[in-house]
Design a protein around this motif. Structure first.
Motif, PDB file in Angstrom:
ATOM      1  N   THR A 123      20.402  21.459 -68.836  1.00 30.71           N
ATOM      2  CA  THR A 123      20.337  22.145 -70.039  1.00 30.71           C
ATOM      3  C   THR A 123      18.983  22.540 -70.394  1.00 30.71           C
ATOM      4  N   PHE A 124      18.020  21.402 -70.532  1.00 34.31           N
ATOM      5  CA  PHE A 124      16.909  21.740 -71.084  1.00 34.31           C
ATOM      6  C   PHE A 124      15.879  22.837 -70.277  1.00 34.31           C
ATOM      7  N   PHE A 125      16.216  22.860 -69.171  1.00 27.82           N
ATOM      8  CA  PHE A 125      15.464  23.842 -68.221  1.00 27.82           C
ATOM      9  C   PHE A 125      16.092  25.408 -68.560  1.00 27.82           C
ATOM     10  N   ALA A 144      13.187  28.174 -67.814  1.00 23.88           N
ATOM     11  CA  ALA A 144      12.561  27.511 -66.525  1.00 23.88           C
ATOM     12  C   ALA A 144      13.090  28.150 -65.347  1.00 23.88           C
ATOM     13  N   ARG A 145      12.218  28.548 -64.425  1.00 21.58           N
ATOM     14  CA  ARG A 145      12.787  28.917 -63.265  1.00 21.58           C
ATOM     15  C   ARG A 145      12.623  27.603 -62.218  1.00 21.58           C
ATOM     16  N   VAL A 146      13.857  27.045 -61.811  1.00 16.86           N
ATOM     17  CA  VAL A 146      13.760  25.976 -61.052  1.00 16.86           C
ATOM     18  C   VAL A 146      13.713  26.433 -59.565  1.00 16.86           C
ATOM     19  N   PRO A 147      12.904  25.809 -58.696  1.00 22.36           N
ATOM     20  CA  PRO A 147      13.021  26.162 -57.345  1.00 22.36           C
ATOM     21  C   PRO A 147      14.275  25.859 -56.741  1.00 22.36           C
ATOM     22  N   VAL A 148      14.768  26.633 -55.741  1.00 23.15           N
ATOM     23  CA  VAL A 148      16.051  26.346 -54.969  1.00 23.15           C
ATOM     24  C   VAL A 148      15.964  24.959 -54.306  1.00 23.15           C
ATOM     25  N   GLU A 149      14.804  24.654 -53.834  1.00 21.07           N
ATOM     26  CA  GLU A 149      14.666  23.342 -53.120  1.00 21.07           C
ATOM     27  C   GLU A 149      15.013  22.105 -54.132  1.00 21.07           C
ATOM     28  N   TYR A 150      14.931  22.237 -55.528  1.00 24.18           N
ATOM     29  CA  TYR A 150      15.424  21.246 -56.341  1.00 24.18           C
ATOM     30  C   TYR A 150      16.810  21.372 -56.965  1.00 24.18           C
ATOM     31  N   GLU A 151      17.350  20.350 -56.066  1.00 25.15           N
ATOM     32  CA  GLU A 151      18.768  20.235 -56.372  1.00 25.15           C
ATOM     33  C   GLU A 151      19.244  19.247 -57.550  1.00 25.15           C
TER      34      GLU A 151
END
Length: 178
Positions: free
Chosen positions: A113-115, A120-127
Motif C-alpha cells: 500500500t505504501f509503495f 514507487a516502481r517495485v522491481p519484478v523480482e521483489y515478490e
C-alpha cells in the motif's frame, strides 16, 4: 527541556498517568479493568492526530493504527484479540471519511500500500505476499479481493475466510534413546 531548548510550559502530548486515573474514576470506571490502557491509547492517538493538524499536514498524511494482537489473547490464532484486531486509518485527502471495511487484510498489505501510494516502481523480482489496500479507501468493495488468509504462530497454523477458520496445532514428539 526539549530539542528546541527550555520550554515555558510542559509539551502537550501523552496524558499524565495520574490525571488519566483521576478522570476514569470521576467517570465511574475502574482503571484496573482495562479502561486505563484503552483510554491512554485513545488519548495518544488523539495527541498524534492533533499534532499533525497543528502542523498543517494532517489532511495529506496517512495515519495507521493497528495492533499486533488484542489485549487478552496475545500469541493467539483465535479471532477476537488474536488475528482479528482493529485497524484505524485516517487520511482526509485520500480515504473517504467514516467508511468501514470487513475485507480480509493483513499487516503484509501495508508495504504494498505504501509503495502504491508513493508511486514507487517495485522491481519484478521483489515478490510481495501482500496487496495494496488503496482500492478499499473509497468505501466500495473492490472487484476482486482475497477470500482467505493464512496465519502462523509457533507450532500453530490457521486458514481464515469471512465465515470460517481452521486452526491446526502441530505436535512434536521427541524420543530419547539411551
Amino acid at each position: 527541556v526539549s530539542g528546541a531548548g527550555n520550554l515555558d510550559s510542559p509539551a502537550q502530548g501523552m496524558t499524565d498517568r495520574q490525571e488519566l486515573l483521576r478522570r476514569l474514576e470521576a467517570e465511574g470506571y475502574d482503571p484496573m479493568k482495562g479502561h486505563a490502557g484503552y483510554t491512554w491509547g485513545d488519548d495518544s492517538v488523539g495527541a498524534i492526530l492533533r499534532k499533525l493538524d497543528d502542523l498543517g499536514i494532517g489532511d495529506n498524511t496517512l495515519f495507521v493504527f493497528i495492533s499486533d494482537h488484542g489485549s487478552d489473547m496475545k500469541a493467539s490464532l483465535f479471532n477476537v484479540d488474536g488475528t482479528n484486531v482493529v485497524c484505524i486509518m485516517r487520511w482526509p485527502n485520500g480515504i473517504v471519511a467514516g467508511i468501514e471495511s470487513q475485507e480480509l487484510v493483513q499487516n503484509i498489505d501495508l508495504v504494498p500500500t505504501f509503495f502504491d501510494l508513493a508511486g514507487a516502481r517495485v522491481p519484478v523480482e521483489y515478490e510481495m505476499d501482500g496487496r495494496s489496500i488503496r482500492t478499499l479507501f473509497g468505501g466500495s468493495k473492490p472487484g476482486e479481493w482475497r477470500d482467505h488468509l493464512y496465519f502462523e504462530m509457533g507450532a500453530a497454523r490457521a486458514v481464515c475466510t469471512q465465515d470460517w477458520k481452521y486452526i491446526a496445532v502441530l505436535v512434536y514428539i521427541f524420543y530419547h534413546c539411551a
